[in-house]
Every structure is written in C-alpha cells, then in structure tokens.
Enzyme design. Sequence first.
Site, PDB file in Angstrom:
ATOM      1  N   THR A   7       0.847  -1.184   0.000  1.00 36.36           N
ATOM      2  CA  THR A   7       0.000   0.000   0.000  1.00 36.36           C
ATOM      3  C   THR A   7       0.887   1.239   0.000  1.00 36.36           C
ATOM      4  O   THR A   7       1.845   1.341   0.750  1.00 36.36           O
ATOM      5  CB  THR A   7      -1.058  -0.038   1.138  1.00 36.36           C
TER       6      THR A   7
ATOM      7  N   CYS B 227      -4.022   7.959   6.653  1.00 37.18           N
ATOM      8  CA  CYS B 227      -4.556   6.593   6.648  1.00 37.18           C
ATOM      9  C   CYS B 227      -3.617   5.647   7.400  1.00 37.18           C
ATOM     10  O   CYS B 227      -2.441   5.943   7.579  1.00 37.18           O
ATOM     11  CB  CYS B 227      -4.694   6.060   5.226  1.00 37.18           C
TER      12      CYS B 227
ATOM     13  N   HIS C  17      -6.177  -0.780   3.972  1.00 33.32           N
ATOM     14  CA  HIS C  17      -5.742   0.623   3.914  1.00 33.32           C
ATOM     15  C   HIS C  17      -6.903   1.450   4.488  1.00 33.32           C
ATOM     16  O   HIS C  17      -7.843   1.802   3.792  1.00 33.32           O
ATOM     17  CB  HIS C  17      -5.457   0.981   2.442  1.00 33.32           C
TER      18      HIS C  17
END
Lengths: 160, 200
Positions: free
Chosen positions: A22, A28, A45
């Site tokens: 990711t 995040c 994520h």
Amino acid sequence: MNEVFVNMGQIGVLRGKGVLVTVGLGSCVGVSLYDPSAKVGALAHVFLAKSRANSDRELMPGKYADTAIPALIDFAVKAGANRNKFEAKIAGGAHLFDNLRSDMPSVGQKNVEAVIEQLNNYSIPITGKDVLGKRGRKMSLYVDSGIVVVTIIGQESIQI
Amino acid sequence: MKEKLDFLSELGSIGASYATTSLSKMLHDAKLKLTVPQSRILSFSEAANFIPNPEEIVVCVYMRMIDAFEANIAFILPLKSALTLAEYLTSEKSDHITELGQSALLEVGNIMLGSYLTALSMLSGTKLNPVVPAIAVDMNGAIWESILADAGITDFVTVLDTHFSTDQLELSGHLFFIPDHDFYQFLTRKVSGFLLEESK
C-alpha cells in the site's frame, strides 16, 4: 514477485507468496494480519476511524477501522488462516501538514487509536508498528515471511 | 447538477487565472499556460485512483478554509518544478527542498491560494477570510488522502483541477479546489440567485 496493490479503503489477501503493498499512507493507517503457520497475509488501507450507518461500510469495509478489522479477519480465515494465530502490524496515521497542528487529535491519530482498539477487541497482538509523525509511508507485507517493510521518503526502509 | 458544475468551473477558471497571474508577477512576468479547469464529481473509488503516481514526490501548499462554506485548496508541484521554483526565488541551488526553499514555496503558495480565494470571494459576493497555509513535501498519494480525510470525504468528492505550465522556466503544477458537501447548498443559493437575475 506477485505484487498486489491495496488502494485506499480496500483489503488485499495473499497466501503462500507474493507481496501486499500500500502506497501513500498519509493520515490513513495500513493494517496487516498474518498467520505464520498458514502463510496467509491480509492488508487493509484504513481511511477513517468510524463508519456510519447508511454508509458504504458493507461495500467497502476496509475504509473504516471499525469494519476493517473484522473484514480482515474474515478475508484471511477464508484464505486458510487460523484466527487464533494472527499477528498484526500497523503503519501510518501521520499528520503531514505539520504547521496546522492543533490541540485536537489529528485524523491520523484518531485512525491509529481506533485500529489499536479494534485489534485489542479481537485479542490480536500487535507485533510491529510505525505510526504518527509527519511523513507519508509505503507499507509492504511479504507473505512468505510475514516481514513488513515501511518506507518513508528520504529515509532507509525499516522492517517492523 | 450540470449548471452547478459549470458554475463551479467558471469560478475555478477565474480563481486559477488570478492565482497564476500572481505567480507570473513573482516570475518577472513569465507567460503561464493554463488548462481549462476540469470539474468532476468522483466516487470514493475514483478518488482513490485519481492520483496517477502516488509514490511521486511533490510539494503541496494547502489551505483548509471554514467560512461561508468549507473547502480545501491546494497548490501542488512535482519535485522537479518545486526545485526550479525554489532556486529561482532563493538563488540557492540544491537537489532537495531546503528550509529556505520551503519557506519561499510556502509564501508563493500562500499568495497564489490567497488570490484564488480573492476571486472566489468577489465572484460569489461572499467574504472569505484567508487562513494559514500548510506545506508538505511528500508522496503524492499520502498528501491526496490526507486532504480527503481532512475534508471528511466518505462518499463522493468534487474536484476542480487546473494544470498550469510555463516554457520560460521548467515549471508545471496543479491547483485543486475541493469543496465540502455544503458547498452545493451554497451554490444552489447562488446559482438560483443568478438565474433569477438573468430571467428578469
């Protein structure tokens, strides 16, 4: 090597080999679950801490901390993991625009706290983390070994 | 919805032209080319894929304004352009963004975003107070998602994107205007106001 990119709000699962990646974790949080005996890994994520009713939480459970953790467990168990053997690692939750810091907890901080709370609720030990700060991160879970590599721009990658 | 988007594009076009005029002045009247602003409504998944190279390093000057409506505006330069601009402004050559370069870029961004807001304020007949800008040098994807999360975007997002470039200096970048959902209520009032005026 088989690379699977996990975009914002999504969940990726692999078994045996390959890497779940990711990119661009800002506020995040990347959450990985890994069962070392089955060599099953799953990565979410997470975008925000809490989902709301009537939201897209059923369609995209990976987006919110409260729906992402149970969904990660589900996905990994379906891929052959044993739910009692999970190890979790987390990265992200930064506050990029550092000079706008206020007394209020940042979105990133809320995300990190929510993810940790959920993992505790499911009694999943957190065996590695690299969170908060002010830099964006890239997170990769190597499914053959369970190693998680975290990269911040301009710095050496670290293993967590 | 279409007329709102058209109205939004119009606002953005004038906003971006104000912003780039002020940039041009700082560059001794370098000629800047602007694309017609694209206003788009993206679903969350489309927004997640909106940034083509999420690992690319960019410099972003960002303002979150909370006023008659809430919105985010951002000025984004690829690293190479940011280095060119920083060198031009500070006469200091470097392969990374120095502290001096960063404060120069923050100031340029502040002036540009301030001009954008001035245009929005005039066109909408609404007083908009400038806010303190923030700067980050980081992965494009990390910056993008932080802005979306800051705005509390969960379902769809309106993005107004203007690309600008100049040949005199190797420089190109983007101006983004990302209003929160309440902006549509604001627009509805404004657009119906304008339509009433026109039909008179």
